[in-house]
Design a protein around this motif. Structure first.
Motif: not given
Length: 90
Positions: A3-4, A8-11, A77-78, A83-84
């Protein structure tokens, strides 16, 4: 992927969107990010009346009070994934 790591990838992904999300989307992202990384907003740090932008950000974050770190990360993340999908990445 943990999850972390997903968080981090989403950020990172949110910084590479093709265009700027709406103000309401930006407030939602801010609130979820702060809740996931800091926890509940501290009322002692509430911005003054004339700081409209700071007040809007603080109020959005305060609305997430009580949300766990994990739930805030999942929601962030969702939100980034949606948005992506709609805006795309650079």
């Amino acid at each position: 992927m943990s999850l972390q790591e997903q968080f981090d990838k989403a950020a990172k992904d949110v910084k590479n969107l093709k265009s700027l999300p709406s103000d309401s989307d930006l407030l939602e992202l801010y609130a979820l990010f702060k809740q996931a990384t800091v926890g509940d907003a501290d009322p002692a740090n509430k911005p003054g009346m004339l700081d409209l932008k700071g007040k809007a950000k603080f109020n959005a974050w305060s609305a997430k009070a009580g949300t766990s770190k994990e739930d805030a990360q999942k929601a962030y993340i969702a939100k980034v994934e949606s948005l992506v999908a709609s805006l795309g990445l650079q």
